[in-house]
Design a protein around this motif. Structure first.
Motif, PDB file in Angstrom:
ATOM      1  N   TRP A 127     104.144  58.546  28.806  1.00  0.00           N
ATOM      2  CA  TRP A 127     105.142  57.766  28.516  1.00  0.00           C
ATOM      3  C   TRP A 127     106.692  58.124  28.861  1.00  0.00           C
ATOM      4  CZ3 TRP A 127     104.098  56.473  22.529  1.00  0.00           C
ATOM      5  CH2 TRP A 127     102.680  56.012  22.325  1.00  0.00           C
TER       6      TRP A 127
ATOM      7  N   GLU B   4     103.384  53.378  33.071  1.00  0.00           N
ATOM      8  CA  GLU B   4     102.241  52.428  32.945  1.00  0.00           C
ATOM      9  C   GLU B   4     102.950  50.882  33.360  1.00  0.00           C
ATOM     10  OE1 GLU B   4      99.771  52.499  29.475  1.00  0.00           O
ATOM     11  OE2 GLU B   4     101.619  53.606  28.763  1.00  0.00           O
ATOM     12  N   LYS B   5     104.095  50.748  32.527  1.00  0.00           N
ATOM     13  CA  LYS B   5     104.819  49.546  32.888  1.00  0.00           C
ATOM     14  C   LYS B   5     105.250  49.369  34.240  1.00  0.00           C
ATOM     15  CE  LYS B   5     108.573  47.538  30.846  1.00  0.00           C
ATOM     16  NZ  LYS B   5     109.839  47.491  30.253  1.00  0.00           N
ATOM     17  N   ILE B  23      95.537  41.762  30.302  1.00  0.00           N
ATOM     18  CA  ILE B  23      95.966  43.027  30.191  1.00  0.00           C
ATOM     19  C   ILE B  23      97.407  43.320  30.729  1.00  0.00           C
ATOM     20  CG2 ILE B  23      95.409  45.116  31.328  1.00  0.00           C
ATOM     21  CD1 ILE B  23      93.554  44.577  29.285  1.00  0.00           C
ATOM     22  N   ASP B  24      97.702  42.588  31.629  1.00  0.00           N
ATOM     23  CA  ASP B  24      99.263  42.611  32.308  1.00  0.00           C
ATOM     24  C   ASP B  24      99.936  42.450  31.131  1.00  0.00           C
ATOM     25  OD1 ASP B  24      98.035  43.019  34.797  1.00  0.00           O
ATOM     26  OD2 ASP B  24      98.681  41.013  35.577  1.00  0.00           O
ATOM     27  N   LYS B  27     100.496  45.357  28.785  1.00  0.00           N
ATOM     28  CA  LYS B  27     100.985  46.486  29.405  1.00  0.00           C
ATOM     29  C   LYS B  27     102.579  46.114  29.651  1.00  0.00           C
ATOM     30  CE  LYS B  27      97.892  49.613  30.786  1.00  0.00           C
ATOM     31  NZ  LYS B  27      97.993  50.873  30.035  1.00  0.00           N
ATOM     32  N   LYS B  28     102.653  45.020  30.061  1.00  0.00           N
ATOM     33  CA  LYS B  28     104.299  44.787  30.636  1.00  0.00           C
ATOM     34  C   LYS B  28     105.036  44.808  29.244  1.00  0.00           C
ATOM     35  CE  LYS B  28     107.064  43.033  33.825  1.00  0.00           C
ATOM     36  NZ  LYS B  28     107.629  41.704  34.650  1.00  0.00           N
ATOM     37  N   ASP B  30     104.630  46.393  26.639  1.00  0.00           N
ATOM     38  CA  ASP B  30     104.542  47.732  26.005  1.00  0.00           C
ATOM     39  C   ASP B  30     103.797  47.826  24.740  1.00  0.00           C
ATOM     40  OD1 ASP B  30     105.150  50.222  26.627  1.00  0.00           O
ATOM     41  OD2 ASP B  30     107.139  50.266  25.778  1.00  0.00           O
ATOM     42  N   SER B  33      98.703  51.701  24.899  1.00  0.00           N
ATOM     43  CA  SER B  33      98.184  52.490  25.856  1.00  0.00           C
ATOM     44  C   SER B  33      96.829  52.745  25.598  1.00  0.00           C
ATOM     45  CB  SER B  33      98.809  53.836  25.806  1.00  0.00           C
ATOM     46  OG  SER B  33     100.129  53.740  26.228  1.00  0.00           O
ATOM     47  N   TYR B  34      96.068  52.816  26.656  1.00  0.00           N
ATOM     48  CA  TYR B  34      94.660  53.431  26.713  1.00  0.00           C
ATOM     49  C   TYR B  34      94.825  54.795  26.174  1.00  0.00           C
ATOM     50  CZ  TYR B  34      93.218  49.252  29.129  1.00  0.00           C
ATOM     51  OH  TYR B  34      92.884  47.885  29.359  1.00  0.00           O
TER      52      TYR B  34
END
Lengths: 482, 482
Positions: A127, B4-5, B23-24, B27-28, B30, B33-34
């Motif tokens: 992160w 990730e973002k 998923i987008d 993720k975006k 926030d 997290s996997y």
């Protein structure tokens, strides 16, 4: 009434057998049950509600200081533990392992988290990119498991509930500031919410958290003179950052390791509450954390009953409106005397009695669980009087606990002196310490007492080590501990 | 901004690939997290805060209806599962097993709880003696684990968070009343708090909880026409009472088995929220559950900045005082346009803009995330206008979700008709069902759709089974499900 409760007829006096007193109280007050799984207890509603009150208060304090909650997996891959040497050595003996799941043997064993520095370190590495991502201030409310050899309800159980704060910072100064801020949060919470006076200080190296640079703690004295470590805050340096590669680009575009902290308190606070404040009549709960702060009991003969209960309900509504946690027990099949004992045993801070004569006089009787004081107050001032008494009770409970601690706190110059003290009474001793592991270990071997912490504000600075007599590096609090 | 973002530049349109859109967005925005553990995710602060809001609201509703919280061990001895035949068959394939702990191999394997009927059943048998102990109304907030083959963030993860209510009653009538009361609690919560319209009904025998007599559910439609089971309530009859010997002495001093219930909702509600309300711009959060309800953005040139920010801070304080969850983004290094997009993507219900011209006119601009409506209001009415708009947004979101569901809900008389529908569009179908497992299985085989539930209030009562054409016993909602 539960089957278990029926087995506890009387509470063993503290002076006779403190351990039995403890178990008697938590059984009789219906706080927990032993579970069929070794070392795991069930937190029954009356103890869980104490935990909920602790959570609500601490959570608000964490959020005020900029922390947010998150949730991380309970499973930790075995390889994670091996990344931080001290950490794995400290926790490995206590881990339960999942080796099979979904009908298959796992390729890598998964530990049930005993604490989450490793999992959270792994995620933080993903992160955190830049100084703009720092500080990262996260807390987790979770269950954790440590397969302890000896367990004791609330104080040491295989599974327990806690919060664990995990933060990442640009540099040592900021991480140390955070470590101290959370330690102070715990001190203030223990003293001003739980009415438990604590000794604030630093752990010796042998007692610090596995993987920390420095560990700080708050330590409380139970009524048997033993210590409970009530909260800890760790400055982890770059130990976990190096192990998990938690790096950031600084303002000069250079990669730097983060400095991290962690800090936690757990359901063992429930045990501490019981052992600091309880007495031979049972539980005594400080008002701010008590699930029920006021119990209202209508009294008098059947013919005036309806009228009395009606007035009790009105006063109840006023208190509830004012945010006081209040209950009425108007069961006709239990006598007032039985109820008085019952709620004393359950530690409810204030009992309110109202009978026909009180009705006539426009008054109501408040009885303090702590001082036993009976206060007759005007019904028109009821809410204010209750709130004042709750505040007084908090202060009295804190003062009493502090007095008890002071009365059982000595200062010693030698191991013999400490041993003599422990033969007379239980309690803590302030002593000088040269800083060697050997001297610290010898204290433990010969007295069963461990260094609790190096207090920030000792009542005096000791000059020589209680064991070797050499010049003292630190003044330490020693005591037997749960 | 996290690593990730950065990988998510644009959100894939829903129409192009709904799964990728999902998923987008998460993720975006926030949200998660996997983790390095298969099927386990990290609930990052922005999703955990949604869960905290869900918890606070449901917890209050549970307590209002007389339930109290408790906490039971996460470990369940293997022998416990074998006591209820259907239960073990249902859950065994998904269990992770602890086989070693504290450096030793365990004599009996311990499962990580997938649900707690067995452990709680064991404890209830110990706690309950007489009808006076009933009803016993307990809820637990906890993590549970089901080692699923296919996982999807929030909707189906190996470890997830939930609440599980477990109650014991004197008789069937009281247990069924409880089962229905909690189902109604869930419906009301879903519709009036999450703005998710749900279909309330009974599960068919093949879809009911392993060990239940009857399972009831609320079912929601996602924007891809698939279903999410958003909450379940089970009448367990005496199945677990017989398996764990949960008996009480009734008013005639006879031993009777208790009738028990269980009911739960989980963090999959977060997934449902995203998929019911989100759009191609990102998240859209219903006001009551949104961590941030209002984002305030000062605009205009640097020379008026200080004055504008000052006024924004005053208005912010008013909103906060009124209990609105509000934040200010006054970062000078991000443009207003960037911020508008950012908070739209994060689903904040209302954006407040204030610039120098608004200052002059004593006004402020409110923009709805849902309708895009820009409303210019007087600063003196600011708090009221915000509160009104929040209420409107809730209603609009509910209405839109309901309209979407109605638009994608058909009624069919045959399997071919259902197949034709599913080729045209995704959605639910109402159909008659003869009651045989074979016909239900055939629907699943040929369409991938399962029976969602037998709705209490179907729009029509179907006469014949969609598969065999025989007389219909029930009118069922079929749909593909997460």
């Amino acid at each position: 009434m539960s089957k278990e409760k029926q087995f506890v007829k009387e509470i063993t006096p503290q002076s006779e057998d403190f351990s039995r007193w403890y178990i008697d109280v938590i059984k009789k007050a219906d706080l927990m049950s032993y579970s069929p799984v070794r070392g795991c207890i069930v937190f029954k509603p009356d103890s869980y509600e104490i935990w909920e009150n602790i959570q609500r208060e601490l959570d608000a304090r964490f959020k005020e200081t900029g922390h947010r909650n998150a949730y991380f997996p309970i499973f930790i891959p075995e390889s994670f533990f091996n990344k931080e040497k001290e950490h794995v050595e400290g926790f490995n003996p206590e881990l339960p392992w999942v080796t099979e799941a979904g009908g298959e043997k796992l390729e890598e064993r998964l530990a049930i988290r005993p604490t989450s520095e490793t999992m959270i370190g792994h995620m933080y590495a993903e992160w955190i990119n830049s100084y703009r991502d720092l500080p990262l201030l996260i807390n987790q409310w979770a269950n954790v498991v440590r397969w302890e050899k000896r367990t004791q309800p609330f104080l040491r159980t295989s599974e327990f509930l806690w919060q664990e704060g995990h933060t990442a910072h640009e540099d040592e100064a900021d991480a140390r500031r955070e470590t101290m801020q959370m330690l102070e949060t715990y001190r203030d919470f223990a003293e001003n919410f739980l009415a438990i006076p604590v000794i604030v200080g630093q752990k010796t190296p042998s007692e610090k958290f596995a993987g920390a640079v420095d560990t700080y703690s708050i330590e409380a004295m139970m009524k048997d003179g033993k210590a409970v470590q009530a909260g800890t805050s760790h400055y982890l340096g770059t130990n976990f950052a190096v192990a998990f590669d938690i790096k950031y680009l600084d303002r000069e575009n250079q990669h730097q390791f983060c400095h991290t902290t962690s800090w936690g308190v757990s359901t063992r606070l429930i045990g501490a509450l019981i052992m600091v404040h309880g007495d031979d009549r049972g539980l005594a709960l400080p008002p701010k954390v008590a699930p029920t702060q006021v119990i209202m009991i209508p009294i008098g003969p059947p013919k005036t009953r309806e009228q009395v209960v009606g007035r009790v309900d009105e006063l109840f509504a006023q208190l509830k409106q004012a945010g006081v946690r209040v209950k009425v027990d108007d069961r006709p099949d239990q006598s007032p005397g039985w109820k008085f004992n019952e709620y004393e045993m359950r530690g409810v801070p204030i009992r309110v009695e109202l009978g026909p004569r009180d009705m006539e006089n426009g008054q109501v009787v408040l009885v303090s669980r702590i001082s036993g004081e009976k206060k007759i107050v005007k019904q028109e001032n009821f809410v204010e009087e209750v709130q004042n008494m709750l505040a007084e009770i908090h202060q009295q409970m804190y003062d009493r606990a502090k007095q008890f601690r002071d009365d059982n706190f000595t200062s010693v110059d030698s191991l013999d002196e400490f041993k003599a003290f422990l033969e007379q009474q239980r309690g803590f001793a302030l002593a000088g310490w040269c800083g060697s592991d050997a001297c610290e270990a010898q204290v433990k071997d010969e007295t069963g007492a461990t260094s609790r912490n190096i207090p920030f504000e000792p009542s005096e600075h000791k000059k020589t080590c209680l064991v070797c007599g050499e010049s003292a590096k630190h003044t330490v609090v020693f005591g037997r501990a749960y």
